[in-house]
Design a protein around this motif. Structure first.
Motif, PDB file in Angstrom:
ATOM      1  N   THR A  24       1.007  -1.119  -0.277  1.00 52.69           N
ATOM      2  CA  THR A  24      -0.030  -0.344   0.072  1.00 52.69           C
ATOM      3  C   THR A  24       0.862   1.141   0.184  1.00 52.69           C
ATOM      4  O   THR A  24      -0.496   2.547  -0.477  1.00 52.69           O
ATOM      5  CB  THR A  24      -0.633   0.017   1.248  1.00 52.69           C
ATOM      6  N   GLY A  25       2.100   1.521   0.083  1.00 54.36           N
ATOM      7  CA  GLY A  25       3.184   2.851   0.647  1.00 54.36           C
ATOM      8  C   GLY A  25       2.769   2.996   1.776  1.00 54.36           C
ATOM      9  O   GLY A  25       3.847   4.393   2.234  1.00 54.36           O
ATOM     10  N   LEU A  26       2.408   2.374   2.159  1.00 54.18           N
ATOM     11  CA  LEU A  26       1.587   2.945   3.906  1.00 54.18           C
ATOM     12  C   LEU A  26       1.954   2.731   5.174  1.00 54.18           C
ATOM     13  O   LEU A  26       1.457   1.133   4.499  1.00 54.18           O
ATOM     14  CB  LEU A  26       0.517   4.172   3.966  1.00 54.18           C
ATOM     15  N   SER A  27       2.215   3.000   5.974  1.00 56.68           N
ATOM     16  CA  SER A  27       2.486   2.239   7.034  1.00 56.68           C
ATOM     17  C   SER A  27       1.626   1.607   8.081  1.00 56.68           C
ATOM     18  O   SER A  27      -0.246   2.519   7.429  1.00 56.68           O
ATOM     19  CB  SER A  27       3.262   2.690   8.602  1.00 56.68           C
ATOM     20  N   ALA A  28       1.059   0.710   8.609  1.00 59.15           N
ATOM     21  CA  ALA A  28      -0.322   0.210   9.650  1.00 59.15           C
ATOM     22  C   ALA A  28      -0.792   1.221  10.420  1.00 59.15           C
ATOM     23  O   ALA A  28      -2.094   1.400  10.509  1.00 59.15           O
ATOM     24  CB  ALA A  28       0.344  -0.530  10.844  1.00 59.15           C
ATOM     25  N   ALA A  29      -0.709   2.351  11.316  1.00 50.02           N
ATOM     26  CA  ALA A  29      -0.621   2.995  12.006  1.00 50.02           C
ATOM     27  C   ALA A  29      -1.422   4.384  11.169  1.00 50.02           C
ATOM     28  O   ALA A  29      -2.651   4.675  11.111  1.00 50.02           O
ATOM     29  CB  ALA A  29       0.565   3.933  12.276  1.00 50.02           C
ATOM     30  N   VAL A  30      -0.868   5.047   9.873  1.00 48.46           N
ATOM     31  CA  VAL A  30      -1.598   5.644   8.862  1.00 48.46           C
ATOM     32  C   VAL A  30      -2.792   5.117   7.924  1.00 48.46           C
ATOM     33  O   VAL A  30      -3.901   5.692   8.005  1.00 48.46           O
ATOM     34  CB  VAL A  30      -0.745   6.193   8.142  1.00 48.46           C
ATOM     35  N   ILE A  31      -2.744   3.986   8.512  1.00 49.50           N
ATOM     36  CA  ILE A  31      -3.770   2.950   7.106  1.00 49.50           C
ATOM     37  C   ILE A  31      -4.857   3.450   8.480  1.00 49.50           C
ATOM     38  O   ILE A  31      -6.105   3.589   7.944  1.00 49.50           O
ATOM     39  CB  ILE A  31      -3.169   1.491   7.372  1.00 49.50           C
ATOM     40  N   ALA A  32      -5.335   3.257   9.739  1.00 55.06           N
ATOM     41  CA  ALA A  32      -5.189   2.591  11.116  1.00 55.06           C
ATOM     42  C   ALA A  32      -6.322   3.997  11.374  1.00 55.06           C
ATOM     43  O   ALA A  32      -7.277   4.821  11.679  1.00 55.06           O
ATOM     44  CB  ALA A  32      -4.870   2.784  12.074  1.00 55.06           C
ATOM     45  N   VAL A  38     -11.680   8.492   7.270  1.00 55.61           N
ATOM     46  CA  VAL A  38     -12.361   8.621   5.739  1.00 55.61           C
ATOM     47  C   VAL A  38     -13.920   7.576   5.943  1.00 55.61           C
ATOM     48  O   VAL A  38     -14.707   7.566   5.297  1.00 55.61           O
ATOM     49  CB  VAL A  38     -11.545   8.145   4.550  1.00 55.61           C
ATOM     50  N   GLY A  39     -13.013   7.237   7.308  1.00 57.94           N
ATOM     51  CA  GLY A  39     -14.366   5.788   6.874  1.00 57.94           C
ATOM     52  C   GLY A  39     -16.039   6.468   8.032  1.00 57.94           C
ATOM     53  O   GLY A  39     -16.751   6.352   6.717  1.00 57.94           O
ATOM     54  N   ARG A  40     -14.940   7.249   8.346  1.00 53.46           N
ATOM     55  CA  ARG A  40     -17.123   7.824   8.609  1.00 53.46           C
ATOM     56  C   ARG A  40     -17.265   9.034   7.842  1.00 53.46           C
ATOM     57  O   ARG A  40     -18.588   8.781   7.590  1.00 53.46           O
ATOM     58  CB  ARG A  40     -16.616   9.405  10.324  1.00 53.46           C
ATOM     59  N   LEU A  41     -15.926  10.357   6.903  1.00 54.87           N
ATOM     60  CA  LEU A  41     -16.736  11.037   5.517  1.00 54.87           C
ATOM     61  C   LEU A  41     -17.830   9.856   4.792  1.00 54.87           C
ATOM     62  O   LEU A  41     -18.626   9.916   4.620  1.00 54.87           O
ATOM     63  CB  LEU A  41     -15.655  11.093   5.351  1.00 54.87           C
ATOM     64  N   TRP A  42     -17.567   8.634   4.732  1.00 51.35           N
ATOM     65  CA  TRP A  42     -17.546   7.848   3.870  1.00 51.35           C
ATOM     66  C   TRP A  42     -19.117   7.128   3.704  1.00 51.35           C
ATOM     67  O   TRP A  42     -20.212   7.713   2.988  1.00 51.35           O
ATOM     68  CB  TRP A  42     -16.881   6.228   3.553  1.00 51.35           C
ATOM     69  N   HIS A  43     -19.549   6.982   5.724  1.00 50.53           N
ATOM     70  CA  HIS A  43     -20.465   6.372   6.461  1.00 50.53           C
ATOM     71  C   HIS A  43     -21.077   8.020   6.176  1.00 50.53           C
ATOM     72  O   HIS A  43     -22.809   7.451   6.003  1.00 50.53           O
ATOM     73  CB  HIS A  43     -20.156   6.034   7.541  1.00 50.53           C
ATOM     74  N   GLU A  44     -21.250   8.743   6.343  1.00 50.58           N
ATOM     75  CA  GLU A  44     -22.099   9.870   6.211  1.00 50.58           C
ATOM     76  C   GLU A  44     -22.291  10.323   4.883  1.00 50.58           C
ATOM     77  O   GLU A  44     -23.923  10.361   4.888  1.00 50.58           O
ATOM     78  CB  GLU A  44     -20.895  11.845   6.446  1.00 50.58           C
ATOM     79  N   VAL A  70     -13.760  -1.314   5.732  1.00 48.76           N
ATOM     80  CA  VAL A  70     -11.440  -1.276   5.952  1.00 48.76           C
ATOM     81  C   VAL A  70     -11.052  -1.986   4.131  1.00 48.76           C
ATOM     82  O   VAL A  70      -9.858  -1.285   4.013  1.00 48.76           O
ATOM     83  CB  VAL A  70     -11.049  -1.619   7.378  1.00 48.76           C
ATOM     84  N   ASP A  71     -12.021  -2.557   3.993  1.00 46.51           N
ATOM     85  CA  ASP A  71     -11.173  -3.737   3.147  1.00 46.51           C
ATOM     86  C   ASP A  71     -11.813  -2.693   1.758  1.00 46.51           C
ATOM     87  O   ASP A  71     -11.303  -2.308   0.317  1.00 46.51           O
ATOM     88  CB  ASP A  71     -12.090  -4.877   2.876  1.00 46.51           C
ATOM     89  N   ARG A  72     -11.821  -1.903   1.591  1.00 46.23           N
ATOM     90  CA  ARG A  72     -12.892  -0.701   0.108  1.00 46.23           C
ATOM     91  C   ARG A  72     -11.415   0.192   0.205  1.00 46.23           C
ATOM     92  O   ARG A  72     -10.962   0.290  -0.640  1.00 46.23           O
ATOM     93  CB  ARG A  72     -13.880   0.109   0.634  1.00 46.23           C
TER      94      ARG A  72
END
Length: 318
Positions: A24-32, A38-44, A70-72
């Motif tokens: 992914t090019g990103l660390s696990a902390a950044v993904i979290a 972004v998950g909150r924005l997507w859900h709203e 998270v899979d999205r």
């Protein structure tokens, strides 16, 4: 907490994607952090979209999501990082190709809207904000243009020739990248046709207007932006002009080369920033629809700056 009941890839597969930064090019902390933000924005937005439709059933009834958020997000990151096709991602995540297409189409704009992170909780989303930040901090900004190859428009389109770059002689779009003196990503512009020259693109983005009426700031640029210095009161610094076209004295050639190399050594950091962008294969060559390339560029710039901030801020504070 976001409730996202749906299909998920196996825990082992998800853990492998998150733990291996090469995917992914990103660390696990950044993904979290991305999942939470972004998950909150997507859900709203998803709930607002459902509520805006004429309905015969209650919101939440009917078919459930085939992928948890998270899979999205992971599917979108893998697509941007490796330019993986939708068919490959569909096989990997165990869903239909159309689901992956819809997922990326929903998540990519959310990533693009985040802007570039310069410190914890501080982001720059527009060129005006970038110029204000450079002026307020006293930092030096560096601008540079880069091209991304795209598919050739279909025969018969009236704007077909606009995508042909005079520089690379290929079908391309271009974006203007802004970094600070250390190479930190500050801004990536929406894309423009490949036939648009760098200085015209900068003017269209409003760079001259922002510098004329804005704070005192130093912006380094290459020869493609010659002329902006005079229009911005010297705020844009470009390589020196050649005063002798032919038969230049030796002393002048030595002075010119010394000044040119000194300027190049100061602005080389923007080329490093562009190279980091192109490590995301979706920006090395974009095989998809051209109208999505602006979102892809700005999404990658935001992700790259977020990862840079997560890594470099602790180092700067030492």
């Amino acid at each position: 907490m976001i409730e996202d009941h749906g299909h998920a890839v196996g825990n082992a597969s998800r853990a492998a994607i998150i733990s291996n930064r090469r995917i992914t090019g990103l660390s696990a902390a950044v993904i979290a952090e991305l999942v939470a933000e972004v998950g909150r924005l997507w859900h709203e937005r998803h709930q607002a979209k459902l509520a805006s439709r004429p309905r015969k059933r209650a919101v939440g009834a009917g078919a459930k999501h085939q992928l948890v958020f998270v899979d999205r997000l992971l599917a979108t990151l893998v697509h941007l990082r490796h330019a993986a096709t939708h068919d490959v991602l569909a096989s990997w995540f165990g869903v239909d190709r159309s689901t992956i297409t819809r997922v990326i189409g929903e998540v990519r704009p959310l990533l693009a809207e985040r802007g570039c992170t310069i410190s914890t909780g501080v982001r720059l989303r527009t060129l005006a904000e970038v110029i204000d930040d450079i002026g307020a901090s006293g930092k030096t900004g560096i601008i540079g243009g880069t091209e991304i190859r795209v598919r050739r428009p279909a025969a018969g389109r009236k704007d077909r020739d606009k995508f042909i770059s005079g520089k690379s002689k290929q079908n391309a779009v271009k974006t203007m990248v802004v970094t600070d003196g250390d190479g930190w990503m500050l801004f990536c512009s929406p894309t423009q046709h490949g036939s648009c020259v760098d200085i015209t693109h900068a003017r269209q983005l409003g760079l001259v207007r922002l510098l004329e009426g804005g704070p005192a700031a130093e912006i380094l640029a290459d020869a493609g932006y010659q002329g902006l210095g005079a229009q911005t009161g010297g705020r844009v610094v470009t390589p020196p002009h050649r005063k002798f076209k032919k038969n230049a004295p030796d002393w002048y050639e030595e002075m010119y080369e010394r000044q040119r190399k000194a300027h190049s050594s100061r602005r080389i950091r923007v080329e490093h920033g562009i190279a980091h962008l192109k490590n995301w294969r979706a920006l090395a060559r974009h095989p998809g629809r051209r109208e999505h390339i602006s979102d892809a560029v700005q999404a990658v710039a935001g992700l790259l700056s977020h990862q840079q901030t997560a890594e470099l801020i602790p180092a700067r504070q030492v």
